[in-house]
Each structure stands twice: as structure tokens, then as C-alpha cells.
Design a protein around this motif. Structure first.
Motif, PDB file in Angstrom:
ATOM      1  N   ASN A 134     -10.082 -23.584  -5.761  1.00 18.03           N
ATOM      2  CA  ASN A 134     -10.572 -23.763  -4.389  1.00 18.03           C
ATOM      3  C   ASN A 134      -9.436 -23.880  -3.386  1.00 18.03           C
ATOM      4  O   ASN A 134      -9.567 -23.425  -2.247  1.00 18.03           O
ATOM      5  CB  ASN A 134     -11.491 -24.980  -4.315  1.00 18.03           C
ATOM      6  N   VAL A 135      -8.311 -24.477  -3.779  1.00 13.60           N
ATOM      7  CA  VAL A 135      -7.149 -24.508  -2.886  1.00 13.60           C
ATOM      8  C   VAL A 135      -6.694 -23.082  -2.588  1.00 13.60           C
ATOM      9  O   VAL A 135      -6.374 -22.733  -1.443  1.00 13.60           O
ATOM     10  CB  VAL A 135      -5.993 -25.330  -3.490  1.00 13.60           C
ATOM     11  N   GLY A 136      -6.686 -22.246  -3.610  1.00 10.44           N
ATOM     12  CA  GLY A 136      -6.314 -20.849  -3.403  1.00 10.44           C
ATOM     13  C   GLY A 136      -7.275 -20.133  -2.472  1.00 10.44           C
ATOM     14  O   GLY A 136      -6.853 -19.349  -1.610  1.00 10.44           O
ATOM     15  N   ARG A 137      -8.555 -20.395  -2.617  1.00  7.78           N
ATOM     16  CA  ARG A 137      -9.546 -19.770  -1.733  1.00  7.78           C
ATOM     17  C   ARG A 137      -9.377 -20.260  -0.293  1.00  7.78           C
ATOM     18  O   ARG A 137      -9.515 -19.481   0.659  1.00  7.78           O
ATOM     19  CB  ARG A 137     -10.953 -20.103  -2.231  1.00  7.78           C
ATOM     20  N   LEU A 138      -9.066 -21.531  -0.128  1.00  9.82           N
ATOM     21  CA  LEU A 138      -8.835 -22.059   1.221  1.00  9.82           C
ATOM     22  C   LEU A 138      -7.585 -21.448   1.839  1.00  9.82           C
ATOM     23  O   LEU A 138      -7.548 -21.164   3.044  1.00  9.82           O
ATOM     24  CB  LEU A 138      -8.708 -23.585   1.177  1.00  9.82           C
ATOM     25  N   ARG A 139      -6.574 -21.210   1.022  1.00 13.93           N
ATOM     26  CA  ARG A 139      -5.348 -20.573   1.525  1.00 13.93           C
ATOM     27  C   ARG A 139      -5.656 -19.160   2.033  1.00 13.93           C
ATOM     28  O   ARG A 139      -5.165 -18.752   3.087  1.00 13.93           O
ATOM     29  CB  ARG A 139      -4.297 -20.554   0.416  1.00 13.93           C
ATOM     30  N   GLU A 140      -6.475 -18.444   1.288  1.00 13.52           N
ATOM     31  CA  GLU A 140      -6.866 -17.100   1.717  1.00 13.52           C
ATOM     32  C   GLU A 140      -7.683 -17.148   3.004  1.00 13.52           C
ATOM     33  O   GLU A 140      -7.506 -16.316   3.898  1.00 13.52           O
ATOM     34  CB  GLU A 140      -7.678 -16.428   0.604  1.00 13.52           C
ATOM     35  N   LEU A 141      -8.572 -18.130   3.111  1.00 12.96           N
ATOM     36  CA  LEU A 141      -9.375 -18.258   4.323  1.00 12.96           C
ATOM     37  C   LEU A 141      -8.490 -18.567   5.523  1.00 12.96           C
ATOM     38  O   LEU A 141      -8.691 -18.024   6.618  1.00 12.96           O
ATOM     39  CB  LEU A 141     -10.418 -19.366   4.137  1.00 12.96           C
ATOM     40  N   ALA A 142      -7.504 -19.425   5.329  1.00 11.24           N
ATOM     41  CA  ALA A 142      -6.609 -19.775   6.434  1.00 11.24           C
ATOM     42  C   ALA A 142      -5.855 -18.562   6.950  1.00 11.24           C
ATOM     43  O   ALA A 142      -5.588 -18.442   8.154  1.00 11.24           O
ATOM     44  CB  ALA A 142      -5.634 -20.857   5.978  1.00 11.24           C
ATOM     45  N   ARG A 143      -5.526 -17.638   6.072  1.00  7.97           N
ATOM     46  CA  ARG A 143      -4.771 -16.447   6.479  1.00  7.97           C
ATOM     47  C   ARG A 143      -5.585 -15.553   7.411  1.00  7.97           C
ATOM     48  O   ARG A 143      -5.020 -14.797   8.204  1.00  7.97           O
ATOM     49  CB  ARG A 143      -4.344 -15.646   5.249  1.00  7.97           C
ATOM     50  N   THR A 144      -6.904 -15.612   7.333  1.00  6.21           N
ATOM     51  CA  THR A 144      -7.727 -14.762   8.194  1.00  6.21           C
ATOM     52  C   THR A 144      -7.665 -15.216   9.645  1.00  6.21           C
ATOM     53  O   THR A 144      -7.932 -14.428  10.560  1.00  6.21           O
ATOM     54  CB  THR A 144      -9.192 -14.768   7.736  1.00  6.21           C
ATOM     55  N   GLY A 145      -7.377 -16.482   9.872  1.00  5.58           N
ATOM     56  CA  GLY A 145      -7.347 -17.015  11.233  1.00  5.58           C
ATOM     57  C   GLY A 145      -8.714 -17.234  11.837  1.00  5.58           C
ATOM     58  O   GLY A 145      -8.826 -17.561  13.023  1.00  5.58           O
ATOM     59  N   ASP A 146      -9.766 -17.099  11.025  1.00  5.67           N
ATOM     60  CA  ASP A 146     -11.129 -17.225  11.554  1.00  5.67           C
ATOM     61  C   ASP A 146     -11.617 -18.672  11.596  1.00  5.67           C
ATOM     62  O   ASP A 146     -12.608 -18.972  12.267  1.00  5.67           O
ATOM     63  CB  ASP A 146     -12.108 -16.408  10.688  1.00  5.67           C
ATOM     64  N   VAL A 147     -10.948 -19.561  10.863  1.00  7.75           N
ATOM     65  CA  VAL A 147     -11.404 -20.944  10.721  1.00  7.75           C
ATOM     66  C   VAL A 147     -10.218 -21.878  10.892  1.00  7.75           C
ATOM     67  O   VAL A 147      -9.131 -21.617  10.364  1.00  7.75           O
ATOM     68  CB  VAL A 147     -12.043 -21.162   9.332  1.00  7.75           C
ATOM     69  N   THR A 148     -10.418 -22.960  11.615  1.00 10.83           N
ATOM     70  CA  THR A 148      -9.407 -24.010  11.729  1.00 10.83           C
ATOM     71  C   THR A 148      -9.744 -25.085  10.711  1.00 10.83           C
ATOM     72  O   THR A 148     -10.808 -25.711  10.788  1.00 10.83           O
ATOM     73  CB  THR A 148      -9.407 -24.623  13.139  1.00 10.83           C
ATOM     74  N   MET A 149      -8.870 -25.287   9.746  1.00 12.75           N
ATOM     75  CA  MET A 149      -9.175 -26.255   8.692  1.00 12.75           C
ATOM     76  C   MET A 149      -8.158 -27.376   8.665  1.00 12.75           C
ATOM     77  O   MET A 149      -7.039 -27.262   9.174  1.00 12.75           O
ATOM     78  CB  MET A 149      -9.253 -25.565   7.322  1.00 12.75           C
ATOM     79  N   PHE A 150      -8.564 -28.463   8.076  1.00 12.87           N
ATOM     80  CA  PHE A 150      -7.707 -29.638   7.936  1.00 12.87           C
ATOM     81  C   PHE A 150      -8.246 -30.478   6.797  1.00 12.87           C
ATOM     82  O   PHE A 150      -9.417 -30.398   6.428  1.00 12.87           O
ATOM     83  CB  PHE A 150      -7.655 -30.451   9.238  1.00 12.87           C
ATOM     84  N   SER A 151      -7.368 -31.278   6.225  1.00 10.81           N
ATOM     85  CA  SER A 151      -7.760 -32.171   5.143  1.00 10.81           C
ATOM     86  C   SER A 151      -7.930 -33.587   5.683  1.00 10.81           C
ATOM     87  O   SER A 151      -7.724 -33.850   6.869  1.00 10.81           O
ATOM     88  CB  SER A 151      -6.711 -32.138   4.029  1.00 10.81           C
ATOM     89  N   ALA A 152      -8.286 -34.498   4.811  1.00  9.40           N
ATOM     90  CA  ALA A 152      -8.646 -35.842   5.257  1.00  9.40           C
ATOM     91  C   ALA A 152      -7.457 -36.758   5.509  1.00  9.40           C
ATOM     92  O   ALA A 152      -7.559 -37.684   6.310  1.00  9.40           O
ATOM     93  CB  ALA A 152      -9.573 -36.493   4.226  1.00  9.40           C
ATOM     94  N   HIS A 153      -6.330 -36.519   4.841  1.00  3.43           N
ATOM     95  CA  HIS A 153      -5.284 -37.545   4.844  1.00  3.43           C
ATOM     96  C   HIS A 153      -3.945 -37.108   5.410  1.00  3.43           C
ATOM     97  O   HIS A 153      -3.002 -37.896   5.410  1.00  3.43           O
ATOM     98  CB  HIS A 153      -5.090 -38.064   3.407  1.00  3.43           C
ATOM     99  N   ASP A 154      -3.838 -35.905   5.915  1.00  3.31           N
ATOM    100  CA  ASP A 154      -2.567 -35.390   6.417  1.00  3.31           C
ATOM    101  C   ASP A 154      -2.389 -35.781   7.887  1.00  3.31           C
ATOM    102  O   ASP A 154      -3.119 -35.290   8.754  1.00  3.31           O
ATOM    103  CB  ASP A 154      -2.545 -33.866   6.267  1.00  3.31           C
TER     104      ASP A 154
END
Length: 282
Positions: free
Chosen positions: A238-258
Motif C-alpha cells: 500500500n505504501v507503494g501504491r500511495l507513492r504511485e498516486l502521489a506522482r500523479t499530482g491528482d491527490v494531496t496526501m499526508f500521514s498522521a504523525h509527520d
């Protein structure tokens, strides 16, 4: 729809550079509890609760001795979600819905501050908390957090796909529960359509922004994620899938503790409005 990015709990575990990539390795690192407060037509929606007032008052009982000793939380009433809701001019009862990424105590110990809210959670996560099958599950889920009997709303997998991910629809405010299992059995991200683009609160699917940007991770966080994972293979997938999603630039993502991601989101969000204390619909 207006989205407020809140820090509902600061933690200072020892580790410095091996957790935050800066400072001495024996110094304290800084982690946050990044929650969302969403103003919607269906009332206020809180995504995760962070550390609540009961945890501030009784940390060893609510959070657990080992968690409190390891994370060294600040225990500041001003950081609790209920106090920040009040600072925005709302009452606790205005929070009609709480959507949880998962049921670890640093994401749920504020539930008791909003006893009237419906609490939305992935069915697999609630099952893991109710019927833990591993030592890790027996230690991580603390029944004191939900002894007040929250108004659980269980959500099952299904619905249309979202950017290639399975999604769970039917949440208030048009939010989506995105299964991102691995950290826990029923861990999920929460997707929010702001009208100006999608936000994805990825919970504890990852812990550091560099995991998404380059695949790197400070060694202390890499070890910690391995220690508290329910399923390593699925988590890394799932981390790999999130990395791929981030590359598209279509979604702004963030985690809980950073803390870096929290500051980025707060810098780009609108300044929260201040208004006289009131209840929605009054």
C-alpha cells in the motif's frame, strides 16, 4: 466544505535524527497527531480524534503505560480536539460524525469528548478491536477508550473504485473510506473532496513524507513501523501504491504523525474563521 488541519497531540519520543532526520540521535524527536475538522452541511466531521481530555488527565490508564513511556506525549488540554473545536466557536455536540483511520489510542482517545457523535470505522478494524487474535492486537486496543459505548457505524468494503483503490462510500460529507490495511487489520485512509481537489488522510499507512517522495525513511521510524504492523507485505504494497498516486499530482496526501506534512497543509489551508460559541442549527 472547509477543512481545518489540527494537531491533536504532540509526542516527543527519544530518537532525534533517527526519527526526524535532524538533531542529535539522543535528543527528543517530534511527532504530531494530524486530525481534520471538516465543516459540512451535515455538521462538523472529525477525522481521527488524537489525544483526548481523559488521556491528558489519566495517561497511564487511557493510553497505557508502555505507550506513554515510549511516545512521551505533551498532554496539553489546549491541543485536544474538543478544545480546538471550542476555539473555533463550536460546541462539542456540533461534531456529528467522527471518521477513524483505525483504533490505536493516539487516534481515538478523544472519543469520550464527543459522546453524541456517530463513529465511522471499517468493519475489519472494529472486529480486530473487539476480538483481538494476536498479542499486538491485545496490547494496542484499549477498551477504556470506548467504555462510554460510542455510536459505532460499521462500514464494509464496496462501492466504486477511487484512483485505483477500493473505496467504501456512504460516509457523511461525501467522504470515502479507503482500505489501506497493513498497519492494522482494518486500517483505512479517509478521502475528502474539498471542491478544489482531493485530500487523502493516510493515517498510519506511512509515517514520514520521504517514504512517499523517494521511498526513504528514517531508520527509527522504519523499525517502529515493522514492530507495530499487522501485515508487512500488505503494508509495504500500500505504501507503494500511495507513492504511485502521489506522482500523479491528482491527490494531496499526508500521514498522521509527520510534522512536516502538517505544517505544509496548515500553510496552504485557509485561516480558520472565528465565531461566537454556538451550536450548529441553533
Amino acid at each position: 466544505m472547509r477543512v481545518h488541519h489540527l494537531n491533536c497531540g504532540t509526542m516527543y519520543p527519544f530518537g532525534g535524527r533517527i526519527l526526524n532526520e535532524s538533531g542529535d540521535r539522543l535528543a527528543s524527536a517530534r511527532l504530531v497527531c494530524h486530525c481534520l475538522l471538516i465543516e459540512s452541511d451535515e455538521g462538523l466531521i472529525l477525522v481521527d480524534t488524537g489525544i483526548g481530555t481523559q488521556a491528558v488527565a489519566r495517561p497511564k490508564e487511557i493510553l497505557g503505560r508502555s505507550f506513554a513511556a515510549m511516545t512521551r506525549p505533551r498532554l496539553d488540554l489546549g491541543e485536544t480536539a474538543v478544545r480546538q473545536v471550542a476555539a473555533l466557536g463550536y460546541a462539542a455536540a456540533d461534531v456529528r460524525h467522527i471518521v477513524l483511520t483505525h483504533l490505536d489510542v493516539d487516534h481515538t482517545s478523544g472519543l469520550t469528548d464527543f459522546p453524541d457523535a456517530e463513529v465511522h470505522v471499517h468493519v475489519a478494524e472494529l472486529e480486530a478491536a473487539r476480538r483481538p487474535v494476536t498479542l499486538l492486537e491485545r496490547e494496542r486496543y484499549r477498551t477504556a477508550v470506548w467504555s462510554h459505548r460510542p455510536r459505532w457505524v460499521e462500514h464494509h468494503p464496496g462501492g466504486e473504485r477511487w484512483h485505483g483503490f477500493e473505496s467504501v462510500r456512504g460516509l457523511p460529507g461525501g467522504l470515502l473510506l479507503i482500505p489501506l490495511t497493513g498497519h492494522t487489520r482494518g486500517h483505512a485512509g479517509v478521502a475528502v473532496d474539498t471542491g478544489d481537489g482531493w485530500l487523502l488522510h493516510a493515517g498510519d499507512a506511512y509515517f514520514h513524507h520521504r517514504q512517499i517522495e523517494s521511498g526513504a525513511c528514517p531508520p527509527g521510524l522504519r523499525v517502529f513501523q515493522s514492530l507495530v504492523q499487522a501485515d508487512r507485505t500488505t503494508r509495504l504494497h500500500n505504501v507503494g501504491r500511495l507513492r504511485e498516486l502521489a506522482r500523479t499530482g491528482d491527490v494531496t496526501m499526508f500521514s498522521a504523525h509527520d510534522p512536516v506534512e502538517l505544517e505544509r497543509r496548515k500553510a496552504t489551508a485557509q485561516e480558520p474563521s472565528r465565531r461566537p460559541s454556538r451550536r450548529l442549527g441553533s
